[in-house]
Design a protein around this motif. Structure first.
Motif, short mmCIF file in Angstrom:
data_model
loop_
_atom_site.label_atom_id
_atom_site.label_comp_id
_atom_site.label_asym_id
_atom_site.label_seq_id
_atom_site.Cartn_x
_atom_site.Cartn_y
_atom_site.Cartn_z
N ARG A 84 1.01 -1.15 -0.09
CA ARG A 84 -0.02 -0.19 -0.07
C ARG A 84 1.05 1.32 -0.05
NH1 ARG A 84 -1.95 3.72 3.75
NH2 ARG A 84 -0.58 2.75 5.46
N LEU A 104 1.10 4.37 -2.66
CA LEU A 104 0.92 5.71 -2.41
C LEU A 104 2.27 6.58 -2.87
CD1 LEU A 104 -0.81 5.47 1.37
CD2 LEU A 104 -1.70 5.95 -0.95
N ARG A 160 1.82 7.35 -6.57
CA ARG A 160 0.86 8.37 -6.48
C ARG A 160 1.70 9.64 -6.70
NH1 ARG A 160 -4.72 7.91 -3.12
NH2 ARG A 160 -5.34 5.77 -3.88
N THR A 161 2.56 10.02 -5.55
CA THR A 161 3.21 11.11 -5.36
C THR A 161 4.37 11.24 -6.59
OG1 THR A 161 3.42 10.93 -2.99
CG2 THR A 161 4.76 12.26 -4.03
N TRP A 165 -7.12 4.32 0.36
CA TRP A 165 -5.83 3.79 0.72
C TRP A 165 -5.00 4.72 1.50
CZ3 TRP A 165 -5.74 -1.04 1.35
CH2 TRP A 165 -5.98 -1.83 0.44
N HIS A 166 -5.14 6.05 1.27
CA HIS A 166 -4.43 7.15 1.76
C HIS A 166 -4.47 7.71 3.09
CE1 HIS A 166 -8.15 9.15 0.57
NE2 HIS A 166 -7.91 10.18 1.36
N GLU A 190 -3.75 -0.51 -7.63
CA GLU A 190 -4.34 -0.15 -6.36
C GLU A 190 -5.53 -1.12 -6.57
OE1 GLU A 190 -5.12 3.85 -5.77
OE2 GLU A 190 -2.91 4.39 -6.49
#
Length: 532
Positions: free
Chosen positions: A46, A50, A53-54, A172-173, A223
Motif C-alpha cells: 500500500r 501511495l 501516486r506522489t 488507501w491514503h 491499487e
C-alpha cells in the motif's frame, strides 16, 4: 532461526489508543488479530502505491497530461468480461448513501432504495467512536437486531425487506492513528474492511448477500489489484469461497478514468461495476492540474455533468462497463427537502429529475441519492425509462472519448457569489467535520468531504494562478479571501450550525492551506490531526 513473536502471538505489537472497554464486542482479540494479519501482509505494498501516486503527480506538475497506458493496450483491446453478477445486485436502479450512524442506517435500509452504501469514508468524520460504533451498528444491521429510540421516544427498527448493504471503507491514503501494529500506523481502509469482514462476511455469504463493498479513490489497476488480493486473503482466512466478496469501484480520480478497463480486469472475478463519483472526480481534476494555469475551472456551480470533460467521462464509463458485463452507476443527487417553500422544493426536485433522466437515457444502470425523500423521485425516472433490471444491453459503441476530451477544461466564469459560496461551504463543512460530523446539510444540499475539497482547491487555484478575475473583471485577491473567511467564521461562530464551536480552528486550517505555496492532496489529512 528464531520465530518472530508476532507469528506466535498475532496480537503482539498491536496497540490501541482510542480505548477498548466500550467496544470490547467489536475489538475482540480474534478481530484484531485478523486486522493485524492484513496489515502485516499488505501495508508495505500500500505504501509503495501511495509513493507512486506522489511520483505521478510530480510528473503532472512538470507538464505531463494523464493518458491511456501503452503497456496495457492488450487489456483494453481484449475480449474478456467480468464474472457473473449476483442476483442480489442485478437491479441497483436507486442507491442511497450515508454515514454509519445508527438511525441513518435504519432509515436508509428502510428507504425503498435497492442498495444502501454505508460509508466509512467521505460522509463520515473518522473519530474513533464513529468508526468503531459504526462497525457495531452494521453488525447489528446484518443480524437484523438494529434498532434506535430517539430522545423524543420515537422508535426505529428494520422493515421486512431492507435494501442490500454495501460498505465503503476509507481510501488507501487515510490512516487510523488509534491503532499501531509493530510500531506502524494502521491504514483506515484495512481497519474498516477488516472489522466488517471479520464480523459479518460469513453471515452475509450465508444469506447470498456478499459481502459487498464500494472501493474509493483508486488511481490505478495496481491499487485495484491490491484490493483484490486483500479480499482473496480475507476469504481464505475466513473460510469463504474465492470471489464471494464483490466490489464496485468509484471512478473518482482523473488518473483512474484512463485505466477503467484495467481496473475491471484486475478485479474481474469479483467486480460488479464502476460508479461515477463525480464530485471527487472534479476535485481530482483540479488537484491533478494544480500546476496548470491553463486548466482552471469556473466556479463549482457551473461545472455540471453536461460540460464536455465530464460528459466524456460518464459516457466512456458506460461504454467500458457494458462492454465488460459490469454495471455503470450514476452519480449523487445531494438535494434534501426544502420545508416551508414549495416553489423552491419543486425547483430542486426538477433538477434531480433532469439529472436522473440524463443518466438513464445515457445508459446508466442506477444512480445515487443522499436523502430518503429522493428515492421515489429517482426511481420513478428509472422505472419509466429502464423497464429492465439494468441496461447491460446498451453498449454505447457510438462513444469515442479521446485523451484530449477527457482533460479539456470547462468554459465559464467566477462570480463573487460563487467565490463566497466556496469559502462558506469549505469553512462550514470543515468545522462540522472537526466536530465529528461528516455528512452536513448546507443550503439544502447534503454535503460530504468532496464538496469541501472542490471548494478549497478552486480557491487555491484562483488565488495562486492569478490574475484570475471575477465576472465583473475585478481581481480575485488574498485580501478578499481573508475578509470573506473572517466574515463567515464570525457568522458560523455565532450560529447554531453544526461545527459552530470549531469555527476558528477550521478557519485557521483553511487559511493555512489556501495560503500555502502548494495545493495539499487532501483536506482531511491535516484536519485528521485536529479531529477529536
Amino acid at each position: 532461526m528464531a520465530v518472530p513473536k508476532s507469528e506466535i502471538d498475532p496480537l503482539a505489537g498491536v496497540r490501541l489508543y482510542g480505548g477498548t472497554d466500550a467496544f470490547a464486542d467489536v475489538l475482540t482479540p480474534a478481530a484484531l488479530a485478523f486486522v493485524a494479519g492484513l496489515h502485516r501482509r499488505f501495508d508495505a505494498r500500500r505504501l509503495a502505491l501511495l509513493a507512486e501516486r506522489t511520483a505521478r503527480q510530480l510528473r503532472y506538475d512538470a507538464g505531463d497530461l494523464p493518458d491511456f497506458r501503452t503497456d496495457t493496450a492488450a487489456v483494453r483491446e481484449g475480449n474478456w468480461t467480468v464474472a457473473p453478477i449476483p442476483a442480489a445486485l442485478q437491479d441497483r436502479r436507486v442507491e442511497i448513501t450515508g454515514p454509519v450512524e445508527r438511525k441513518m442506517i435504519i432509515n436508509a435500509l428502510n428507504s425503498g432504495a435497492k442498495v444502501f452504501m454505508a460509508d466509512f469514508e467521505d460522509s463520515s468524520a473518522p473519530t474513533w467512536a464513529n468508526q468503531v460504533q459504526g462497525q457495531r451498528n452494521l453488525r447489528d444491521a446484518v443480524d437484523g437486531t438494529i434498532d434506535f429510540t430517539s430522545p423524543e421516544g420515537k422508535h426505529y427498527a428494520l422493515s421486512d425487506s431492507p435494501a442490500v448493504l454495501v460498505v465503503r471503507p476509507r481510501g488507501w491514503h487515510l490512516p487510523e492513528r488509534h491503532v499501531e501494529i509493530d510500531g506502524d500506523v494502521l491504514a483506515g481502509a484495512l481497519l474498516d474492511f477488516g472489522l466488517f469482514a471479520f464480523h459479518n462476511a460469513k453471515a452475509l455469504h450465508g444469506n447470498d448477500r456478499g459481502p459487498y463493498f464500494y472501493l474509493p479513490k483508486l488511481q490505478s489497476m495496481e491499487e485495484a489489484a491490491l484490493w483484490d488480493d486483500v479480499m482473496a486473503h480475507a476469504e481464505d482466512t475466513l473460510g469463504l469461497p474465492r470471489g464471494c466478496m464483490k466490489a464496485t469501484v468509484l471512478i473518482e480520480t482523473l488518473p483512474a478514468v484512463f485505466q477503467m478497463d484495467e481496473i475491471l480486469h484486475a478485479l474481474r472475478t469479483r467486480v460488479v461495476g464502476l460508479n461515477c463519483g463525480r464530485w471527487d472526480y472534479i476535485f481530482s481534476y483540479l488537484k491533478t492540474f494544480r500546476a496548470h494555469a491553463d486548466r482552471l475551472l469556473p466556479e463549482r456551480g457551473q461545472v455540471a455533468m453536461t460540460v464536455p470533460f465530464l460528459k466524456a467521462y460518464s459516457e466512456l464509463l458506460i461504454k467500458t462497463c457494458h462492454r465488460r458485463g459490469a454495471f455503470a452507476m450514476g452519480g449523487m443527487a445531494a438535494q434534501i427537502p426544502i420545508k416551508g417553500d414549495d416553489e423552491a422544493n419543486h425547483a430542486a426536485l426538477a433538477k434531480v429529475r433532469a439529472d436522473k433522466l440524463r443518466e438513464v437515457t445515457a445508459g446508466h444502470d442506477g444512480t445515487w441519492v443522499a436523502h430518503p425523500a429522493l428515492v421515489p423521485v429517482a426511481q420513478a425516472v428509472f422505472d419509466e425509462h429502464m423497464p429492465t433490471p439494468n441496461q447491460l444491453h446498451v453498449m454505447r459503441d457510438d462513444i469515442v472519448a479521446s485523451r484530449d476530451a477527457l482533460v479539456a477544461p470547462a468554459i465559464g466564469t467566477v462570480t463573487r457569489a460563487g467565490f463566497d459560496n466556496n469559502v462558506e461551504v469549505c469553512l462550514r463543512y470543515t468545522a462540522a467535520w472537526l466536530d465529528g460530523q461528516g455528512c452536513v446539510p448546507i443550503h439544502q444540499l447534503m454535503e460530504d468531504a468532496a464538496t469541501a475539497e472542490i471548494a478549497r482547491a478552486q480557491l487555491w487555484q484562483w488565488l495562486h494562478h492569478g490574475p484570475v478575475e471575477f465576472s465583473d473583471h475585478a481581481p480575485i485577491t488574498f485580501p478578499l479571501f481573508d475578509h470573506a473567511l473572517a466574515s463567515h467564521t464570525h457568522r458560523l461562530r455565532e450560529s447554531s450550525h453544526p461545527g459552530a464551536k470549531r469555527a476558528d480552528e477550521a478557519a485557521a486550517l483553511i487559511s493555512a492551506l489556501t495560503h500555502a505555496s502548494e495545493l495539499r492532496d487532501f483536506l482531511t489529512l491535516p484536519a485528521y490531526e485536529q479531529l477529536a
